[in-house]
Enzyme design. Structure first.
Site, PDB file in Angstrom:
ATOM      1  CD  GLU A 269      -2.361  -1.571   2.660  1.00  0.00           C
ATOM      2  OE1 GLU A 269      -2.131  -0.799   3.606  1.00  0.00           O
ATOM      3  OE2 GLU A 269      -2.978  -2.642   2.800  1.00  0.00           O
TER       4      GLU A 269
ATOM      5  CG  LEU B 161      -6.174  -0.186   2.389  1.00  0.00           C
ATOM      6  CD1 LEU B 161      -7.078   1.004   2.650  1.00  0.00           C
ATOM      7  CD2 LEU B 161      -6.073  -1.083   3.571  1.00  0.00           C
TER       8      LEU B 161
ATOM      9  CD  GLU C  48      -3.580  -4.583   5.464  1.00  0.00           C
ATOM     10  OE1 GLU C  48      -4.724  -5.094   5.457  1.00  0.00           O
ATOM     11  OE2 GLU C  48      -3.390  -3.359   5.443  1.00  0.00           O
TER      12      GLU C  48
ATOM     13  CD  GLN D 233       0.354   2.486   4.891  1.00  0.00           C
ATOM     14  OE1 GLN D 233      -0.686   2.831   5.434  1.00  0.00           O
ATOM     15  NE2 GLN D 233       0.576   2.698   3.601  1.00  0.00           N
ATOM     16  CG  PHE D 234       1.922   1.486  10.592  1.00  0.00           C
ATOM     17  CD1 PHE D 234       2.867   2.119  11.394  1.00  0.00           C
ATOM     18  CD2 PHE D 234       1.298   2.206   9.588  1.00  0.00           C
ATOM     19  CE1 PHE D 234       3.174   3.461  11.190  1.00  0.00           C
ATOM     20  CE2 PHE D 234       1.607   3.541   9.375  1.00  0.00           C
ATOM     21  CZ  PHE D 234       2.541   4.169  10.180  1.00  0.00           C
TER      22      PHE D 234
ATOM     23  N   PRO E  33      -4.302  -9.129   9.479  1.00  0.00           N
ATOM     24  CG  PRO E  33      -5.483  -7.376   8.485  1.00  0.00           C
ATOM     25  CD  PRO E  33      -4.354  -7.656   9.434  1.00  0.00           C
TER      26      PRO E  33
ATOM     27  CG  HIS F 274      -0.093   3.324  13.571  1.00  0.00           C
ATOM     28  ND1 HIS F 274      -1.445   3.209  13.794  1.00  0.00           N
ATOM     29  CD2 HIS F 274       0.030   3.722  12.275  1.00  0.00           C
ATOM     30  CE1 HIS F 274      -2.105   3.544  12.679  1.00  0.00           C
ATOM     31  NE2 HIS F 274      -1.230   3.853  11.752  1.00  0.00           N
TER      32      HIS F 274
HETATM   33  C1  LIG Z   1      -5.831  -2.724   7.946  1.00  0.00           C
HETATM   34  C2  LIG Z   1      -5.155  -1.427   7.677  1.00  0.00           C
HETATM   35  N1  LIG Z   1      -4.251  -1.356   6.693  1.00  0.00           N
HETATM   36  C3  LIG Z   1      -3.597  -0.210   6.437  1.00  0.00           C
HETATM   37  C4  LIG Z   1      -3.844   0.919   7.173  1.00  0.00           C
HETATM   38  C5  LIG Z   1      -3.096   2.238   6.889  1.00  0.00           C
HETATM   39  N2  LIG Z   1      -4.032   3.191   6.333  1.00  0.00           N
HETATM   40  C6  LIG Z   1      -4.643   4.111   7.097  1.00  0.00           C
HETATM   41  S1  LIG Z   1      -5.784   4.974   6.257  1.00  0.00           S
HETATM   42  C7  LIG Z   1      -5.472   4.164   4.824  1.00  0.00           C
HETATM   43  C8  LIG Z   1      -6.243   4.480   3.592  1.00  0.00           C
HETATM   44  C9  LIG Z   1      -7.721   4.336   3.795  1.00  0.00           C
HETATM   45  O1  LIG Z   1      -8.393   4.646   2.633  1.00  0.00           O
HETATM   46  P1  LIG Z   1      -9.979   4.726   2.564  1.00  0.00           P
HETATM   47  O2  LIG Z   1     -10.558   3.459   3.125  1.00  0.00           O
HETATM   48  O3  LIG Z   1     -10.360   5.081   1.185  1.00  0.00           O
HETATM   49  O4  LIG Z   1     -10.373   5.876   3.588  1.00  0.00           O
HETATM   50  P2  LIG Z   1     -10.008   7.419   3.495  1.00  0.00           P
HETATM   51  O5  LIG Z   1      -8.780   7.623   4.326  1.00  0.00           O
HETATM   52  O6  LIG Z   1      -9.813   7.763   2.074  1.00  0.00           O
HETATM   53  O7  LIG Z   1     -11.168   8.117   4.108  1.00  0.00           O
HETATM   54  C10 LIG Z   1      -4.453   3.229   5.018  1.00  0.00           C
HETATM   55  C11 LIG Z   1      -3.901   2.356   3.971  1.00  0.00           C
HETATM   56  C12 LIG Z   1      -4.790   0.806   8.205  1.00  0.00           C
HETATM   57  N3  LIG Z   1      -5.096   1.837   8.998  1.00  0.00           N
HETATM   58  N4  LIG Z   1      -5.427  -0.371   8.428  1.00  0.00           N
END
Ligand SMILES: Cc1ncc(C[n+]2csc(CCOP(=O)(O)OP(=O)(O)O)c2C)c(N)n1
Ligand SMILES: Cc1ncc(C[n+]2csc(CCOP(=O)(O)OP(=O)(O)O)c2C)c(N)n1
Ligand SMILES: [Mg+2]
Ligand SMILES: [Mg+2]
Lengths: 376, 322, 376, 322
Positions: free
Chosen positions: D29, D58, D60, D82-83, D89, D129
């Site tokens: 990601e 997105l 994992e 990413q973290f 998952p 995180h």
């Molecule tokens: C399971 C998981 N994977 C990765 C992340 C890191 N992360 C935080 S926000 C984000 C993007 C989220 O996108 P979206 O669902 O479209 O929501 P938006 O932020 O655009 O409102 C990511 C990859 C996370 N918080 N949780």
């Protein structure tokens, strides 16, 4: 316009040889040449016979849990027939017919269910991955396998098989989504056999079709009569072409039925109506193809006898090979852990101890010594 | 009193808790009319109906994540995961949500749920049907981890678990599901989570184990001339370290037995705690008889992998002779 | 019939107040009474102002990472407005507007981003679950919350919010599938804001609409202009009715745009075109509603001034409450672990040691002693 | 030689391995044009193109499951999670497939992949995180688990990991991503997986640690008058137990430091191994200075949770005085 339509679609059901033996000449033209139809039929007979034998092996304690394939032979077989030899087959555990058609030795599958990892030691040239026990997980591997081929600009594609139940798992969704959005040449081949152990398919997918799972990804989707090998071959061929030429995935729902128990550990009478089973017995893919061949004068009683004899011979030989294999060595489950065995694992192997007092090298008796536990 | 198997004792506990509290509901794969692949929920669908005994889609994260929501909204879900090998897809919901909910909301939300999972080897099952994941869940704060080794304990611990206000991983050693029977009171009773059981008393050496290997340990003790104390943990977290400490301070020697792989198994935690608390009483290093640091082999070799009696006996002799 | 259609469907896009200020009188009739429209507008101004302040708090080190909501205010707000007070709101982290409308104190959200769990200690009466950090996981909780209500035969439903990226996660699929097949009253409210951090939504879903995700489950699905609060209210209300009366879930795709960076830790200029941002600024839900109100003579410059002043006051007071809260106690993170604290955890709390030599009770200095680490 | 941060060292290793071997590809990601949220893959998309540096959906489990397929079909994928809080998952694909593939197919299929994950606390990050999952993956046979604590090691270990024929969990302590710089050779070099590093030599006490706490341990050593040996494991599995044994046999005393919770942390494994191997040399019980058995608190209190210098110092004094 306050309300406008932004997406419209429909899902087709494809059938060529229906349960009454009617053959659609137009759609069916050239799908399977006569000679191949005979070979496929003979192959199905062998697979059906294997099920009978495997069931008995389990009941007599010569094999562990085994999942019968009975009633579903046309699905994986039709797909394997339609694909190229170098296309990946990524199965679950009810695809004997397709895997054997590709060339997987029957004894490999027997060994797997006999609790022996050598059943998974599949020649890479066969482009078959081992049976997948955790439901729904193997579709992701198919996606990766197909991606690697695309990365190297090869023509290889991947076809992964799974049940209706498997479409409930998150991994299925992620695999389909990766394939659709990254343009990967994968065929998602769902065998909707009505049940996931005791759970009817409506609990897995209450939508009118399982095929429409693919709409979520903007994927081509189609429903096919899974007991009609002609239709299966046709839709798989179309999907393979799309994958090979356009790197686009397809979702295929093959409607079929599990005539046997889920596995030898299951008793389907606890949860499903015998009438349902009876009605599906009439749609058996083997009966159907036999009728077709006989009507076309491609099949006779004599051929049938000969084919059954051949099937018995083939299966007997495979069972023999599976049963006569040398006992696995304990060292195998250590030695196969890593390309190079870490020191502590070597010690564990050589001493058959995890407690450190057993780690004294003086206790070593060679790497292939008898197991401690089997001495009593 | 009835003479019950472990499966029957669990079945009975479920019936009684469901009778007593209509917030208790079961969900999982094949738990309904089929009564579970091990028949643990046999008869419950007929007795309590499809609203309280629910066959779900085939999705473990879905089962646990949904159960978390059910628990947050006042119910007492008892989800079943069909085999420990299929607990993996639910690992994230268990560890990032169930385990954290109370503390991350400072008590505003809680997840009183019991995750039932058949675990362990020894029944000639297919791949991924024989592992022992207790150390994984013990490492994640916020969960309780329980593993009965007898029908009597199975009933009492399950009732405690269902009444517990926090999430409990309830691991059922399938090797002893029907291996023996025991008198189990018909009335409801509880066994406190966090209390070990001294299976047999002894003076010269302590064996600490849990789950199915209790049986192998008892055999090893029978085969030995030594006076050996056997402790069945019953609860992995929070572990009854006081009971272990007391015993090892008395005997000075200890063998730990478990099915999971050695490295980072729960045996390491206990051995370290013993060193921390009984250092000056130890006459030999604590020894671990465990699964090897390999993947559990397919069934042809599974008994070579498991800590069977002879391996335990050997460790007893070696520790005693140290 | 060899090829027959077994499923047909279409997806609608709903818009009432479009980006040019055109209001569809027929569809929009009675959706939001004037007085409420004014209140909603004022609320949006407050939320927008909070974003500005929060951004500065982060930049000046008074708060950790913070996700701006800018541009998306109409989505969660419209939904929260359309729902009953007792319906669950199950948010991700970009739903300030809806949560505050329901009654969540602004300082709770600030505390959350200030690294303080008390920001999640939400009064159960509000029927709001805490912000969800792991993407895609909270929809399953919504499914369970709704199920519990149905189990007790209550009228409560659940509405869960998530982004376009979240629809790629397996948990989303499992939640939607549970809700559809077990007939649970859940609204799946997707805020498609074009991006998941730096990844454009086409990588998450290359289908023509994200709304069609719901077709996989045989769910009602609809796409709505997410910057049009009238349309959002209307589709949410329809979905709520379906959920409440028929226990059926709906998938809503609200098309919107993240005008700010992903969070304060992000720099969107690295991956997206300023022109795209500019074009979306014109579609801002606040501008649009303001225009509507002014045209209807419901809004004036004076009211605007007053509303902004009020917003500043509200936000300032919330920041003050968040910043003036007493320091959290170390004991809190121990004491909140279980209903009853296990003995070893008590020892860890009381000694602030994990090494056993620190376990000697003589080292105890009371449960609320200074932390070891903060002494230096 | 260049003076690099840990992030830069990893970036350099990736570039060099991608130059050298076109089977190496990155996926995850935000790893593409954005260069990763920590900028570890900065510039790689521009340099190697979108086919080799791929932004994925997105998901994992999807990332790891797909990477397994890529590896099975001849590539050398380096997926990024990413973290560590979002590794959950993917836990199932890692543990039921990646870890088992070689042994379950008796070598017919292998999964040469490197899973890169930023881990650990101390940077005031949001919830989930800041955890340290090394013990979980060390408990699953079939994986290797690596954690560099310096830029030099980061580069050498990553190159080894990418060339390794088995799956490697490569955990990056984000607290020291940019905390300090170090001379890092421009040429490619490898650091063998499975070899610990003696950071400083000493006679009276051994500290064993890994990852970010190496820094806190060094400070504690500076603050102490004792002669202390500091061992940075670098590899968690297979652990270099010989190096630890040698040191503890010399010093007779040991403190283990890690960020993860105490119960079933990797510290327990090491402490037990020390007892097994150095029993007669130990002058005090091995002590653990670790995260508490609580969920890692939100950032206001994270430094109270982490094993900071003072807690380590106190343990040193207590063990030395035993
Ligand atoms: C399971 C998981 N994977 C990765 C992340 C890191 N992360 C935080 S926000 C984000 C993007 C989220 O996108 P979206 O669902 O479209 O929501 P938006 O932020 O655009 O409102 C990511 C990859 C996370 N918080 N949780
Ligand atoms: C992840 C996972 N969960 C549960 C199981 C137990 N299990 C084995 S087969 C099966 C049903 C599978 O149904 P379906 O996908 O429809 O395939 P079928 O057996 O009908 O061919 C279940 C629940 C499993 N193997 N893996
Ligand atoms: Mg099925
Ligand atoms: Mg988004």
């Amino acid at each position: 316009m306050p309300v406008k339509t932004v997406f419209e679609t429909k899902i087709d059901h494809v059938s060529i040889l229906d349960e009454n033996g009617n053959f659609d000449a137009k759609l069916g033209k050239g799908v399977i040449p006569d000679q191949d139809a005979v070979a496929l039929f003979e192959h199905m007979l062998t697979c059906r016979h294997l099920d009978e034998v495997a069931f008995k092996l389990q009941r007599s304690g010569r094999m562990g849990t085994y999942p019968e394939n009975r009633g579903q032979e046309a699905t994986s077989l039709g797909a394997a027939y339609a694909l190229d030899k170098k296309d990946w087959l990524v199965p679950c555990y009810r695809e004997n017919a397709g895997l054997f058609w590709r060339g997987l030795p029957i004894e490999m599958v027997l060994l797997h269910w006999m609790g022996d990892e050598r059943g998974n030691q599949i020649d890479n040239e066969l482009c078959i991955t081992p049976l997948a026990i955790p439901i729904g997980t193997q579709m992701l591997h198919a996606t990766g396998l197909a991606w690697a081929a695309k990365y190297r600009q090869e023509k290889q594609i991947a076809c992964t098989f799974f049940g209706d139940g498997a479409t409930s798992e998150g991994d299925f969704h992620e695999a389909a989504n990766f394939a659709a959005n990254l343009d990967l040449p994968v065929i998602f081949f769902c065998q909707n056999n009505g049940w996931a152990i005791s759970v009817p398919s409506k609990i897995q997918c209450s939508a009118p079709t399982v095929a429409q799972r693919g709409l979520a990804y903007g994927m081509d989707c189609v429903q096919v009569d899974g007991n009609d090998i002609f239709a299966v071959v046709k839709v798989t061929r179309d999907a393979a072409k799309l994958a090979r030429e356009k790197k686009r995935p397809t979702f295929i729902e093959a409607v079929t039925y599990r005539l046997g128990d889920h596995t030898t550990a299951d008793d389907a009478r606890r949860y499903r109506d015998e009438k349902e089973v009876e009605s599906w017995k009439k749609k058996d893919p083997i009966l159907r193809l036999e009728k077709y061949l006989r009507e076309k004068k491609l099949w006779t009683d004599k051929k049938h006898e000969a084919a059954l004899a051949k099937a018995r011979e083939t299966v007997t030989a495979a069972v023999k090979r599976a049963e006569e294999i040398a006992d696995p060595k304990i060292a195998d489950f250590f030695n196969s852990m890593y390309a190079e065995l870490p020191a502590d694992l070597k010690r564990q192997r050589d001493t058959m101890c995890t407690h450190s007092l057993g780690l004294d090298p003086s206790q070593l008796e060679g790497t292939e010594r008898q197991a401690v536990n089997s001495q009593h | 009193m009835a003479n019950l198997t472990l499966v029957q004792a669990i079945n009975l506990a479920l019936i009684q808790e469901m009778e007593a509290d209509d917030r208790v509901m079961l969900l999982g794969e094949d738990v309904g009319p089929n009564g579970g692949v091990f028949r643990v929920t046999d008869g419950l669908h007929a007795r309590f109906g499809g609203d309280r005994v629910v066959d779900t889609p085939l999705a473990e994260s879905g089962i646990i994540g949904t159960a978390i929501g059910l628990a947050m909204n006042g119910l007492r879900p008892v989800p079943e995961i069909q085999f420990e090998g299929f607990l993996g897809p639910a690992y994230d919901q268990i560890t990032t949500h169930a385990a954290r909910m109370r503390t991350r909301t400072r008590g505003a939300f809680t997840v009183p749920m019991v995750v039932r999972v058949p675990i362990g080897g020894g029944i000639h099952a297919p791949e991924l049907h024989s592992d022992s994941p207790e150390a994984i869940y013990a490492h994640h704060p916020g969960l309780k981890v329980v593993m009965p080794a007898s029908p009597y304990d199975a009933k009492g611990l399950l009732i405690s678990a269902i009444r517990d206000p926090d999430p409990v991983m309830y691991f059922e050693p399938k090797r002893i599901y029907r291996a023996f029977r025991e008198e189990v009171p018909e009335d409801e009773y509880t066994i406190p989570i966090g209390e070990a059981r001294v299976v047999s008393e002894g003076e010269e050496l302590t064996i600490v184990t849990w789950g199915a290997p209790v049986v192998q340990c008892m055999k090893a003790i029978e085969n030995s001339e030594k006076s050996i104390e056997l402790i069945d943990l019953r609860t992995i977290y929070p572990v009854d370290i006081d009971a272990i400490e007391e015993s090892v301070k008395k005997t000075g020697r200890c063998v730990i037995v478990h099915e999971a792989p050695k490295t980072c198994g729960f045996g390491a935690e206990i051995a370290t705690s013993i060193m921390e608390r009984c250092f000056l009483h130890l006459e030999a290093p604590v020894q671990r008889v465990t699964g090897f640091d390999t993947v559990m082999p397919y069934y042809k070799l599974e008994l070579e992998y498991l800590p069977e009696t002879e391996r335990i006996s050997r460790a007893i002799e070696e520790v005693a002779a140290y």
